[in-house]
Design an enzyme around this catalytic site. Structure first.
Site, PDB file in Angstrom:
ATOM      1  N   ASN A  56      41.265  44.404  39.509  1.00 30.51           N
ATOM      2  CA  ASN A  56      41.537  44.085  40.630  1.00 30.51           C
ATOM      3  C   ASN A  56      41.004  44.989  41.810  1.00 30.51           C
ATOM      4  OD1 ASN A  56      43.904  45.442  40.184  1.00 30.51           O
ATOM      5  ND2 ASN A  56      44.770  44.539  42.003  1.00 30.51           N
ATOM      6  N   GLU A  58      40.938  45.288  45.936  1.00 28.36           N
ATOM      7  CA  GLU A  58      41.317  44.851  47.205  1.00 28.36           C
ATOM      8  C   GLU A  58      40.331  45.310  48.256  1.00 28.36           C
ATOM      9  OE1 GLU A  58      45.272  46.022  47.568  1.00 28.36           O
ATOM     10  OE2 GLU A  58      46.061  44.332  46.294  1.00 28.36           O
ATOM     11  N   CYS A  67      40.405  39.416  42.211  1.00 25.44           N
ATOM     12  CA  CYS A  67      41.166  39.491  40.767  1.00 25.44           C
ATOM     13  C   CYS A  67      40.534  40.190  39.744  1.00 25.44           C
ATOM     14  CB  CYS A  67      42.005  38.350  40.663  1.00 25.44           C
ATOM     15  SG  CYS A  67      42.659  37.339  41.942  1.00 25.44           S
ATOM     16  N   GLU A  69      40.574  39.444  36.605  1.00 28.92           N
ATOM     17  CA  GLU A  69      40.031  38.316  35.794  1.00 28.92           C
ATOM     18  C   GLU A  69      38.341  38.064  36.060  1.00 28.92           C
ATOM     19  OE1 GLU A  69      42.961  38.211  37.424  1.00 28.92           O
ATOM     20  OE2 GLU A  69      44.346  37.175  36.409  1.00 28.92           O
ATOM     21  N   CYS A 100      45.585  33.624  38.799  1.00 30.21           N
ATOM     22  CA  CYS A 100      46.028  32.744  39.875  1.00 30.21           C
ATOM     23  C   CYS A 100      45.044  31.456  39.700  1.00 30.21           C
ATOM     24  CB  CYS A 100      45.673  33.492  41.019  1.00 30.21           C
ATOM     25  SG  CYS A 100      43.599  33.579  41.357  1.00 30.21           S
ATOM     26  N   CYS A 103      41.368  31.907  39.658  1.00 31.22           N
ATOM     27  CA  CYS A 103      40.666  32.708  38.532  1.00 31.22           C
ATOM     28  C   CYS A 103      40.734  31.471  37.373  1.00 31.22           C
ATOM     29  CB  CYS A 103      41.364  34.003  38.113  1.00 31.22           C
ATOM     30  SG  CYS A 103      41.312  35.208  39.316  1.00 31.22           S
TER      31      CYS A 103
HETATM   32 ZN   LIG Z   1      43.078  35.565  40.463  1.00 29.06          ZN
END
Ligand SMILES: [Zn+2]
Length: 142
Positions: A56, A58, A67, A69, A100, A103
């Site tokens: 990830n 940010e 993310c 993924e 999430c 993703c």
């Molecule tokens: Zn995600």
């Protein structure tokens, strides 16, 4: 290991769910998460046996955070690899780090039936992306 019994590609490609998860844990160490301190790594097993990963990333503008993924899948596509068989996601040790919604949709574009490996306290669980996202959006289905 449930994933090994359900899918025969592990043996064929010479890897294991445990190895894929170890790889995800390695990518997790690269995460850039100064705001949440929630570090995630993801590793994709591609149909050629290669493993492609991501972490990830940010941003001060929280909404543009990416993310692990999606970064892993984008790395795969950038390498000319578009056929993932499985993804391992490594987050915090004590709880599953399930992809999430964004993703799930992003990954389903490439293989809605891929296996998703999650880990909690060292125990790996495998679940199909199809069960996490039963009706993914697909433009051609409209
Ligand atoms: Zn995600």
């Amino acid at each position: 290991m449930t994933a090994s019994s359900r899918s025969d590609y592990w043996l064929k490609l010479g890897t294991t769910p445990e190895q894929l998860m170890r790889s995800a844990e390695g990518f997790r160490t690269m995460a850039y998460a100064p705001y949440s301190n929630f570090f995630v790594g993801a590793a994709l097993l591609m149909d050629d046996g290669s493993i492609v990963g991501g972490c990830n990333v940010e941003n001060s503008s929280y909404g543009v955070t990416l993310c692990a993924e999606r970064i892993a899948m984008a790395n795969a596509v950038s390498s000319g690899k578009i056929n993932p068989l499985a993804i391992a996601v490594a987050g915090e040790v004590s709880s599953f780090c399930s992809p999430c919604g964004a993703c799930r949709q992003f990954l389903a574009e490439f293989n809605p039936d891929m296996d998703v490996l999650l880990m909690q306290n060292g125990s790996i669980t495998s679940i199909s992306l199809r069960s996490l996202l039963p009706y993914p959006f697909k433009l051609e289905d409209i």
